[in-house]
Design an enzyme around this catalytic site. Sequence first.
Site: not given
Length: 167
Positions: A40-42, A44
Amino acid sequence: MTAPVQTSIRDIPFTTADGGQATLGDYDGQLVMVVNVASKCGLAPQYEQLEELQRTYGERGFTVLGFPCNQFMGQEPGSMEEILEYCSVTWGISFPIADKVKVNGPGAAELYKALKKAKDEEGKKGPILWNFEKFLLTPDGAVHRFRPTTKPDDPAIVSVIEANLPR
């Protein structure tokens, strides 16, 4: 009085996604990129570049090894089954994904305690700053550290990969 036994970073055990045990020694003679990942990281979308590196260099003795981590704003909250499904379905990941780890603090995985001693391009060592921090471990034992915002296909990373491929 005996000297303390020095443990190689390649001898430090970690848990695999299926609950087994492994070490980087299982990849002896290979160039390994260790990355703390989060679905869910930017950052990713870096999964795509990591997979491209795996596909480009895998047959020449290179592998990416992903370590899911939920320490940064809870960006990897899922179960291992959910993480593996996300990696497969969303990004077509073929490289190994290990079990979730902590990379900072008192509960940090032993492997990450050792990796954090490596200096980055600016000569700084210490805590993992965010998801997608990358460590290239060469077959001769050197560790090259790249911070999260350095993309996997950055020329600095590609040059280290190409200079250290075992075959």
